[in-house]
Design a protein around this motif. Structure first.
Motif, PDB file in Angstrom:
ATOM      1  N   LEU A 102      -2.473  -5.667  -7.557  1.00 19.27           N
ATOM      2  CA  LEU A 102      -2.213  -4.918  -8.778  1.00 19.27           C
ATOM      3  C   LEU A 102      -1.314  -3.722  -8.478  1.00 19.27           C
ATOM      4  O   LEU A 102      -1.429  -3.097  -7.421  1.00 19.27           O
ATOM      5  CB  LEU A 102      -3.519  -4.438  -9.403  1.00 19.27           C
ATOM      6  CG  LEU A 102      -4.398  -5.520 -10.044  1.00 19.27           C
ATOM      7  CD1 LEU A 102      -5.733  -4.924 -10.487  1.00 19.27           C
ATOM      8  CD2 LEU A 102      -3.699  -6.149 -11.237  1.00 19.27           C
ATOM      9  N   PRO A 103      -0.404  -3.377  -9.383  1.00 20.14           N
ATOM     10  CA  PRO A 103       0.485  -2.228  -9.144  1.00 20.14           C
ATOM     11  C   PRO A 103      -0.297  -0.924  -9.128  1.00 20.14           C
ATOM     12  O   PRO A 103      -1.388  -0.823  -9.704  1.00 20.14           O
ATOM     13  CB  PRO A 103       1.455  -2.293 -10.323  1.00 20.14           C
ATOM     14  CG  PRO A 103       0.722  -3.027 -11.399  1.00 20.14           C
ATOM     15  CD  PRO A 103      -0.138  -4.030 -10.688  1.00 20.14           C
ATOM     16  N   SER A 104       0.276   0.094  -8.495  1.00 22.19           N
ATOM     17  CA  SER A 104      -0.409   1.376  -8.397  1.00 22.19           C
ATOM     18  C   SER A 104      -0.607   2.020  -9.757  1.00 22.19           C
ATOM     19  O   SER A 104      -1.521   2.828  -9.943  1.00 22.19           O
ATOM     20  CB  SER A 104       0.371   2.322  -7.477  1.00 22.19           C
ATOM     21  OG  SER A 104       1.675   2.548  -7.983  1.00 22.19           O
ATOM     22  N   SER A 105       0.217   1.670 -10.742  1.00 24.26           N
ATOM     23  CA  SER A 105       0.036   2.225 -12.083  1.00 24.26           C
ATOM     24  C   SER A 105      -1.242   1.703 -12.743  1.00 24.26           C
ATOM     25  O   SER A 105      -1.710   2.290 -13.718  1.00 24.26           O
ATOM     26  CB  SER A 105       1.246   1.883 -12.960  1.00 24.26           C
ATOM     27  OG  SER A 105       1.411   0.482 -13.074  1.00 24.26           O
ATOM     28  N   GLU A 106      -1.778   0.604 -12.223  1.00 27.77           N
ATOM     29  CA  GLU A 106      -3.038   0.045 -12.735  1.00 27.77           C
ATOM     30  C   GLU A 106      -4.175   0.338 -11.764  1.00 27.77           C
ATOM     31  O   GLU A 106      -5.039  -0.497 -11.516  1.00 27.77           O
ATOM     32  CB  GLU A 106      -2.900  -1.467 -12.949  1.00 27.77           C
ATOM     33  CG  GLU A 106      -1.885  -1.870 -13.996  1.00 27.77           C
ATOM     34  CD  GLU A 106      -2.375  -1.617 -15.414  1.00 27.77           C
ATOM     35  OE1 GLU A 106      -3.453  -1.010 -15.578  1.00 27.77           O
ATOM     36  OE2 GLU A 106      -1.688  -2.034 -16.365  1.00 27.77           O
ATOM     37  N   ALA A 107      -4.181   1.543 -11.227  1.00 26.32           N
ATOM     38  CA  ALA A 107      -5.136   1.894 -10.181  1.00 26.32           C
ATOM     39  C   ALA A 107      -6.578   1.795 -10.652  1.00 26.32           C
ATOM     40  O   ALA A 107      -7.469   1.412  -9.890  1.00 26.32           O
ATOM     41  CB  ALA A 107      -4.848   3.308  -9.663  1.00 26.32           C
ATOM     42  N   GLN A 108      -6.842   2.138 -11.901  1.00 23.50           N
ATOM     43  CA  GLN A 108      -8.226   2.100 -12.370  1.00 23.50           C
ATOM     44  C   GLN A 108      -8.742   0.667 -12.508  1.00 23.50           C
ATOM     45  O   GLN A 108      -9.885   0.374 -12.167  1.00 23.50           O
ATOM     46  CB  GLN A 108      -8.356   2.841 -13.697  1.00 23.50           C
ATOM     47  CG  GLN A 108      -9.783   3.240 -14.019  1.00 23.50           C
ATOM     48  CD  GLN A 108      -9.832   4.224 -15.169  1.00 23.50           C
ATOM     49  OE1 GLN A 108      -9.693   3.836 -16.321  1.00 23.50           O
ATOM     50  NE2 GLN A 108     -10.033   5.495 -14.852  1.00 23.50           N
ATOM     51  N   ILE A 109      -7.888  -0.222 -12.989  1.00 22.84           N
ATOM     52  CA  ILE A 109      -8.274  -1.629 -13.039  1.00 22.84           C
ATOM     53  C   ILE A 109      -8.479  -2.161 -11.629  1.00 22.84           C
ATOM     54  O   ILE A 109      -9.428  -2.908 -11.360  1.00 22.84           O
ATOM     55  CB  ILE A 109      -7.212  -2.455 -13.791  1.00 22.84           C
ATOM     56  CG1 ILE A 109      -7.158  -2.034 -15.254  1.00 22.84           C
ATOM     57  CG2 ILE A 109      -7.492  -3.942 -13.682  1.00 22.84           C
ATOM     58  CD1 ILE A 109      -6.115  -2.768 -16.075  1.00 22.84           C
ATOM     59  N   ALA A 110      -7.592  -1.770 -10.711  1.00 15.10           N
ATOM     60  CA  ALA A 110      -7.734  -2.194  -9.319  1.00 15.10           C
ATOM     61  C   ALA A 110      -9.035  -1.672  -8.717  1.00 15.10           C
ATOM     62  O   ALA A 110      -9.720  -2.379  -7.967  1.00 15.10           O
ATOM     63  CB  ALA A 110      -6.541  -1.715  -8.501  1.00 15.10           C
ATOM     64  N   ALA A 111      -9.412  -0.421  -9.061  1.00 20.35           N
ATOM     65  CA  ALA A 111     -10.660   0.149  -8.550  1.00 20.35           C
ATOM     66  C   ALA A 111     -11.865  -0.615  -9.102  1.00 20.35           C
ATOM     67  O   ALA A 111     -12.843  -0.863  -8.381  1.00 20.35           O
ATOM     68  CB  ALA A 111     -10.750   1.622  -8.911  1.00 20.35           C
ATOM     69  N   GLY A 112     -11.817  -0.981 -10.382  1.00 20.64           N
ATOM     70  CA  GLY A 112     -12.901  -1.768 -10.956  1.00 20.64           C
ATOM     71  C   GLY A 112     -12.995  -3.143 -10.324  1.00 20.64           C
ATOM     72  O   GLY A 112     -14.096  -3.640 -10.026  1.00 20.64           O
ATOM     73  N   MET A 113     -11.849  -3.772 -10.099  1.00 23.39           N
ATOM     74  CA  MET A 113     -11.843  -5.080  -9.446  1.00 23.39           C
ATOM     75  C   MET A 113     -12.350  -4.962  -8.012  1.00 23.39           C
ATOM     76  O   MET A 113     -13.040  -5.863  -7.505  1.00 23.39           O
ATOM     77  CB  MET A 113     -10.434  -5.659  -9.471  1.00 23.39           C
ATOM     78  CG  MET A 113     -10.344  -7.089  -8.977  1.00 23.39           C
ATOM     79  SD  MET A 113      -8.650  -7.741  -9.055  1.00 23.39           S
ATOM     80  CE  MET A 113      -8.441  -7.819 -10.836  1.00 23.39           C
ATOM     81  N   ARG A 114     -12.014  -3.861  -7.353  1.00 20.66           N
ATOM     82  CA  ARG A 114     -12.487  -3.639  -5.992  1.00 20.66           C
ATOM     83  C   ARG A 114     -14.003  -3.643  -5.941  1.00 20.66           C
ATOM     84  O   ARG A 114     -14.613  -4.270  -5.050  1.00 20.66           O
ATOM     85  CB  ARG A 114     -11.946  -2.310  -5.469  1.00 20.66           C
ATOM     86  CG  ARG A 114     -12.531  -1.869  -4.137  1.00 20.66           C
ATOM     87  CD  ARG A 114     -11.937  -0.550  -3.676  1.00 20.66           C
ATOM     88  NE  ARG A 114     -12.216   0.532  -4.598  1.00 20.66           N
ATOM     89  CZ  ARG A 114     -11.680   1.753  -4.497  1.00 20.66           C
ATOM     90  NH1 ARG A 114     -10.844   2.020  -3.518  1.00 20.66           N
ATOM     91  NH2 ARG A 114     -11.984   2.694  -5.356  1.00 20.66           N
ATOM     92  N   VAL A 115     -14.633  -2.976  -6.881  1.00 21.32           N
ATOM     93  CA  VAL A 115     -16.092  -2.932  -6.914  1.00 21.32           C
ATOM     94  C   VAL A 115     -16.674  -4.330  -7.107  1.00 21.32           C
ATOM     95  O   VAL A 115     -17.625  -4.738  -6.423  1.00 21.32           O
ATOM     96  CB  VAL A 115     -16.566  -1.983  -8.032  1.00 21.32           C
ATOM     97  CG1 VAL A 115     -18.053  -2.149  -8.294  1.00 21.32           C
ATOM     98  CG2 VAL A 115     -16.257  -0.535  -7.653  1.00 21.32           C
ATOM     99  N   VAL A 116     -16.106  -5.085  -8.035  1.00 20.87           N
ATOM    100  CA  VAL A 116     -16.609  -6.441  -8.307  1.00 20.87           C
ATOM    101  C   VAL A 116     -16.457  -7.328  -7.079  1.00 20.87           C
ATOM    102  O   VAL A 116     -17.394  -8.054  -6.690  1.00 20.87           O
ATOM    103  CB  VAL A 116     -15.874  -7.044  -9.515  1.00 20.87           C
ATOM    104  CG1 VAL A 116     -16.243  -8.516  -9.699  1.00 20.87           C
ATOM    105  CG2 VAL A 116     -16.195  -6.263 -10.785  1.00 20.87           C
TER     106      VAL A 116
END
Length: 792
Positions: A102-116
């Motif tokens: 995921l691009p860095s501009s979508e960091a929050q989505i990436a953080a949520g996906m990281r948790v999952v």
């Protein structure tokens, strides 16, 4: 688990061999880590999408092979257990790939996906390792874990800044999941009871294994550039983690203390380093704030190494006198809180959202209005009325919910404060077309130092001005840009630079200065013009500079849309609105804008890439078209992502509504960095750039009333901006006639022949197309363009 504090057996030859093998493996792992870190850090500089992931996968495959070969060679039980733990840690790197893509501009989505993804990995790991008997004991090691983690957190508390509540929650969950995985692998796999090694390893060997385990396990858990901050820290935590957990002969291993310490130690980089802008800051080599993050990592690494020698000594007193340990840990955390509140950046600095509405205003009627100023006023009023009507319900609902928002009129859009849940709600609204990220910079510990130039003022004609024949316009035609207002949207400007002071519209005839309607800073709300990094001073001087500018008698106004050289859709739109209809300080752009005070031409030496700043290809298209409908001329730099085909892919440069400028050197050859077409990011196949101008080793102004040479399409675009100012000054009837001005620029450009050009392979054997997607119509010619303008 065997617990025999008074037993000190002599290490067997197998154990000695295992220790040697372990040391060799550790050296190899650290070496590989260093190489891969350099590769991953360099990859963005070459614009190779996904190459960092490929490098990571390749390195992890090498690790896996290395571990498997070592597993086949060694017969030492404890060493085999270590290799087993390392192999079980490797899959997390692969599991995390979707989040890393995921691009860095979508960091929050990436953080949520990281948790999952981490939770899924942890669940699978638990199913696998639960068959092993854990090496654990209940002690008071958690006290030492909390105290040690407090010391490691101090640099981040002093220099970092938190995101939103959701960012905070996701980061903490990720840290706990990581700590749990590490504790399971250490207690259930590596240090599980073994008949041939009842006492387990010593602290040095055990800490080394844990350090390598943390490195392998945490290689890919960062979002954006956080990974590069974790890589040097994780392996150095091994000995301290082992000491906290009581790893060593004759000691009970406290897996709970290990979990707590690892979670608390990795949490600060995940919480305080801004993943939205860290990637951009890494590309800027520290200029935009990465220095503090690297300093925090370096200091944390040194503290971890220093504490590794002290922790074993403190462990037993802390366990025997827990109240003293608790008091010490509490004191350390209270100290951290004081540091955070006093010299840190307290508060939550979450991101915002840029909401684009479906119904954009129809400005077709403006084309029939001949008077330039009347047309500008009509466009402004039409846009404001449309925004007020279409946004009414959404504004009302956001106000009722207490959600901060900012309406825009130049395009029907809004900036809204919120995270993923707000984004999901907004996308369900019937009037909303789409919602894109709008990353916001978190504050730095101190303002960035602005780099000043070191060169003197020029005392002879500059090659770039000679190339475009600007001097001939001044001398033979007698035109220098008088009567035209140039708008700069950039990092700001040193308004009193000798090159720029005389042409600032805020400078009055009596010598006084008024910045009202002439300057706007939506990033820092500075009351008077300043330059945050020098880029704006550099580019503006190439337009209106007394010695280095193309149109030295034109006047200028300015707006900051690049805070620390990073922007977003809302800040870009703030400045575009100001250029159409400036408003006073604290004024409302929708109520207090004055189109009569706006800029005639704007220079835009910036782009809004989707992966870094959140703009999709059409995010700012309605705004660019609205400015064109009002009769404003928008000049945009092509970008510096060449020479790859279709590397011209970000707003504003890709739009047909703007004039896009590529960069050439003093020989007239296109610069290798200059972005080229055809434009494929929006599916148009549009031929861009439109024209080329000098952009390699160009001398221009720098902050500190100095001068510097620089290269980029950023400095090429101002040449065309200056040429348009000369054209409109020479023929005022042309002001506001964007289409005819573009046609003159094209037809009067200096042609580029295949013999002296660098051809692009993007159009096959079509030589003319190959030239066009590199050079556009050719190299701008001020003299021919002004003569053609006067002939109208």
């Amino acid at each position: 688990m065997s617990y025999a504090p008074n037993r000190s057996p002599t290490p067997s030859s197998n154990q000695t061999s295992a220790g040697c093998l372990l040391a060799a493996l550790a050296v190899l792992v650290v070496s590989l880590c260093g190489v891969v870190t350099l590769i991953v850090a360099a990859v963005p500089l070459f614009n190779a999408a996904g190459a960092g992931i490929i490098a990571m996968l390749a390195a992890s495959a090498v690790f896996a092979l290395l571990f498997l070969v070592a597993l086949a060679i060694t017969r030492a039980p404890r060493m085999r257990a270590a290799l087993h733990a390392w192999l079980l840690a490797l899959p997390l790197t692969w599991v995390m790939i979707p989040a890393a893509l995921l691009p860095s501009s979508e960091a929050q989505i990436a953080a949520g996906m990281r948790v999952v993804l981490m939770a899924a990995y942890l669940g699978a790991l638990w199913v696998y390792v639960r068959r092993y008997t854990p090496a654990t004991g209940i002690t008071n090691g958690w006290v030492l874990a909390i105290g040690a983690a407090a010391l490691l957190a101090l640099p981040w508390l002093a220099w970092g800044a938190l995101g939103s509540l959701l960012d905070l929650l996701l980061g903490l969950i990720a840290a706990v999941l990581f700590g749990t995985a590490a504790a399971l692998l250490v207690a259930r796999v590596y240090l599980r009871p073994l008949p041939d090694d009842p006492d387990g390893p010593g602290l040095f060997v055990g800490g080394t294994v844990i350090g390598v385990l943390l490195l392998v396990l945490g290689w890919n858990i960062g979002v954006g550039g956080q990974m590069l901050l974790l890589l040097p820290l994780l392996p150095t935590l091994g000995w301290l983690a082992g000491a906290v957990a009581g790893v060593g002969r004759g000691q009970t291993t406290d897996s709970r203390a290990l979990l707590l310490f690892v979670a608390l130690a990795v949490a600060p980089p995940l919480l305080f380093a801004d993943p939205d802008t860290l990637h951009i800051e890494l590309l800027e080599q520290g200029r935009e704030g990465i220095a503090w993050a690297l300093s925090a990592t370096g200091l944390g690494t040194l503290l971890a190494l220093a504490l590794s020698g002290v922790a074993p000594v403190l462990r037993q007193p802390v366990i025997r006198a827990p109240r003293v340990g608790i008091a010490g840990a509490a004191t350390l955390w209270l100290t951290g809180i004081v540091v955070y509140v006093s010299i840190g950046q307290p508060g939550l600095y979450g991101d915002r959202l840029f909401v684009i509405l479906k119904d954009q205003a129809d400005l077709s009627a403006a084309a029939s209005i001949e008077d330039y100023q009347v047309r500008r006023r009509a466009v402004y009023e039409t846009l404001v009325r449309h925004a007020d009507v279409i946004q009414a319900d959404l504004r009302s609902d956001l106000t009722r919910f207490g959600v901060w928002h900012r309406p825009y009129y130049l395009m029907n859009a809004m900036e809204v404060e919120g995270s993923l849940l707000m984004r999901l709600w907004l996308t369900t609204r019937p009037e909303v077309d789409r919602v894109v990220p709008n990353p916001v910079l978190r504050p730095l510990p101190e303002p960035l130092a602005v780099e000043e130039g070191s060169l003197p003022a020029p005392d002879e004609p500059l090659w770039n001005l000679t190339m475009i024949n600007a001097g001939r316009v001044w001398e033979e035609v007698g035109v220098r840009g008088k009567g035209v207002v140039v708008g700069l949207m950039d990092s700001g400007v040193q308004w009193d630079h000798p090159e720029l002071r005389d042409s600032y519209r805020g400078l009055q005839l009596d010598g006084s200065v008024t910045h009202e309607y002439n300057w706007y800073d939506p990033w820092g709300n500075a009351a008077e013009p300043l330059d945050y990094n020098g880029h704006g001073t550099f580019t503006l001087s190439a337009v209106v500079g007394n010695r280095v500018g193309v149109a030295p008698d034109a006047t200028w106004i300015a707006c900051v849309n690049l805070g620390r050289n990073v922007g977003n859709a809302a800040r870009y739109l703030d400045c575009m609105q100001f250029m159409l209809a400036p408003f006073p300080p604290d004024g409302d752009p929708l109520r207090d804008g004055d189109p009569a005070r706006g800029a005639d031409i704007t220079n835009n030496s910036w782009g809004c890439p989707q992966d870094l700043e959140g703009c999709d290809p059409n995010t700012l298209l309605p705004a660019a078209e609205a400015l064109r409908a009002a009769g404003m001329m928008t000049i945009a730099a092509a970008g510096n992502d060449g020479p790859a085909c279709s590397s011209l892919n970000a707003p504003l440069a890709l739009y047909d509504a703007v004039v896009t400028v590529g960069a050439v050197d003093r020989s007239g050859v296109i610069a290798p960095f200059s972005s080229i077409g055809p434009v494929m990011s929006d599916g148009s196949g549009r031929i861009k750039p439109d024209i080329a101008a000098p952009g390699v080793d160009v001398l221009a102004a720098a902050p500190g009333s100095s001068y510097v040479t620089g290269s980029g399409t950023s400095i090429a675009a101002p040449h065309v901006t200056g040429v348009v100012a000369l054209m409109w000054s020479a023929q005022p009837a042309l002001i506001g006639d964007v289409a005819r001005t573009e046609e003159i620029l094209r037809t009067t450009a200096q042609p580029v022949t295949p013999e002296g050009a660098v051809l692009a392979p993007c159009s096959g054997s079509d030589q003319a197309a190959a030239l066009a997607i590199r050079y556009g119509a050719g190299i701008v010619d001020a003299y021919r363009a002004v003569r053609a303008a006067r002939a109208i």
